[in-house]
Design a protein around this motif. Structure first.
Motif, PDB file in Angstrom:
ATOM      1  N   THR A  87       0.827  -1.202   0.000  1.00  0.00           N
ATOM      2  CA  THR A  87       0.000   0.000   0.000  1.00  0.00           C
ATOM      3  C   THR A  87       0.862   1.252   0.000  1.00  0.00           C
ATOM      4  OG1 THR A  87      -1.614  -1.256   1.306  1.00  0.00           O
ATOM      5  CG2 THR A  87      -1.976   1.106   1.128  1.00  0.00           C
ATOM      6  N   TRP A 100      -9.411  -0.770   0.140  1.00  0.00           N
ATOM      7  CA  TRP A 100     -10.828  -0.978   0.454  1.00  0.00           C
ATOM      8  C   TRP A 100     -11.468  -2.015  -0.468  1.00  0.00           C
ATOM      9  CZ3 TRP A 100      -9.026   4.061   1.454  1.00  0.00           C
ATOM     10  CH2 TRP A 100      -9.332   4.573   2.715  1.00  0.00           C
ATOM     11  N   GLY A 101     -11.071  -2.021  -1.728  1.00  0.00           N
ATOM     12  CA  GLY A 101     -11.742  -2.855  -2.710  1.00  0.00           C
ATOM     13  C   GLY A 101     -11.527  -4.339  -2.522  1.00  0.00           C
ATOM     14  N   ALA A 127      -3.827   6.560  -5.498  1.00  0.00           N
ATOM     15  CA  ALA A 127      -5.172   6.191  -5.944  1.00  0.00           C
ATOM     16  C   ALA A 127      -5.333   4.675  -6.006  1.00  0.00           C
ATOM     17  CB  ALA A 127      -5.463   6.808  -7.308  1.00  0.00           C
ATOM     18  N   LEU A 128      -4.351   3.998  -6.591  1.00  0.00           N
ATOM     19  CA  LEU A 128      -4.413   2.543  -6.687  1.00  0.00           C
ATOM     20  C   LEU A 128      -4.321   1.893  -5.310  1.00  0.00           C
ATOM     21  CD1 LEU A 128      -4.537   0.010  -8.393  1.00  0.00           C
ATOM     22  CD2 LEU A 128      -2.054   0.152  -8.707  1.00  0.00           C
ATOM     23  N   VAL A 133      -7.769   2.249  -3.656  1.00  0.00           N
ATOM     24  CA  VAL A 133      -8.752   1.353  -4.279  1.00  0.00           C
ATOM     25  C   VAL A 133      -8.513  -0.083  -3.836  1.00  0.00           C
ATOM     26  CG1 VAL A 133      -9.507   0.364  -6.461  1.00  0.00           C
ATOM     27  CG2 VAL A 133      -9.176   2.830  -6.276  1.00  0.00           C
ATOM     28  N   SER A 134      -7.253  -0.495  -3.794  1.00  0.00           N
ATOM     29  CA  SER A 134      -6.918  -1.860  -3.372  1.00  0.00           C
ATOM     30  C   SER A 134      -7.208  -2.076  -1.898  1.00  0.00           C
ATOM     31  CB  SER A 134      -5.441  -2.145  -3.663  1.00  0.00           C
ATOM     32  OG  SER A 134      -5.153  -1.995  -5.033  1.00  0.00           O
TER      33      SER A 134
END
Length: 252
Positions: free
Chosen positions: A101, A114-115, A107-108, A111-112
């Motif tokens: 992380t 939480w996604g 941004a990535l 997204v990773s």
């Protein structure tokens, strides 16, 4: 007396049958989810925590460690201290999550962060297909005040939910809930199955590379004041969410 018992049993069966109807379940789910929304509206007290505050803390700590600095703040190792935001209390095995992380573009990384756990949780619950009767209980776990707060701040506990979601399909996921040791009882889910022990072996193997850091983590926990063994008890409904779905499953 026997007819009376029969009447009571029939009534309970009717109630259970009613709760197992999708329309009734969805109405109860909507009412449950509306509770925290109404609380915010009535009290005029929306979430006052900055978005992603917790995940940013661990991104910074991992980046500091990658640069050769300490993962745990020196004051945590120097002696007794009052726990405050900025103090790292997670064990070093969490670096398997924190380091990627920290090195990914922001941004990535977000997204990773939480996604991935969200996708794991949703897929696992869909796979066990919980009965409508337990949908309101799942909604209650989601509406529990701690749940939206920890999701909002990106607390690493969302990965513990993912671990427990994996465990309802493959028991080897449960030991990974030890990412947050204060919630250790959940890690014993499925301990009688061989897959649980395989998961534990993988988790232990992932702990080995951080040998010296474990002493620092133990010191930071022993020196901490104001936390205690039960400081995460309010997060228990979050980890219980997939277990509720599993308990009310329609598929073996």
């Amino acid at each position: 007396m026997r007819p009376a018992v029969g009447v009571r049993r029939a009534s309970r069966a009717d109630v259970l049958a009613a709760l197992d109807r999708p329309r009734v379940a969805l109405a109860l789910v909507a009412a449950t989810v509306l509770l925290p929304i109404l609380f915010v509206v009535v009290t005029n007290a929306p979430l006052d925590q900055p978005f992603g505050k917790d995940v940013q803390l661990y991104i910074d700590a991992a980046a500091r460690w990658l640069d050769g600095g300490p993962f745990y703040d020196p004051r945590q190792l120097a002696g007794p201290y009052e726990v405050a935001h900025g103090d790292v209390l997670y064990p070093p095995v969490g670096l398997w999550l924190f380091v990627p992380t920290a090195v990914l573009p922001r941004a990535l990384a977000f997204v990773s962060w939480w996604g991935i756990p969200a996708a794991i949780t949703i897929v696992a619950i869909a796979r066990v297909a919980p009965r409508p009767a337990v949908w309101p209980l799942i909604a209650l776990c989601l509406a529990w005040p701690t749940t939206p707060l920890k999701i909002w701040t990106g607390n690493p506990v969302i990965w513990c939910i993912a671990a427990m979601s994996v465990s309802i399909l493959w028991r080897g996921g449960a030991p990974f809930a030890l990412l947050k040791p204060s919630l250790f009882p959940f890690a014993f889910f499925g301990i009688r199955q061989r897959s649980w022990w395989l998961g534990l072996a993988i988790f232990v193997a992932m702990c080995v590379p951080f040998g010296p850091l474990w002493a620092d983590w133990a010191t930071s926990v022993i020196n901490s004041r104001g936390a205690g063994l039960l400081y995460s008890v309010l997060e228990a409904p979050m980890l219980a969410l997939p277990l509720v779905a599993w308990a009310g499953r329609r598929r073996a």
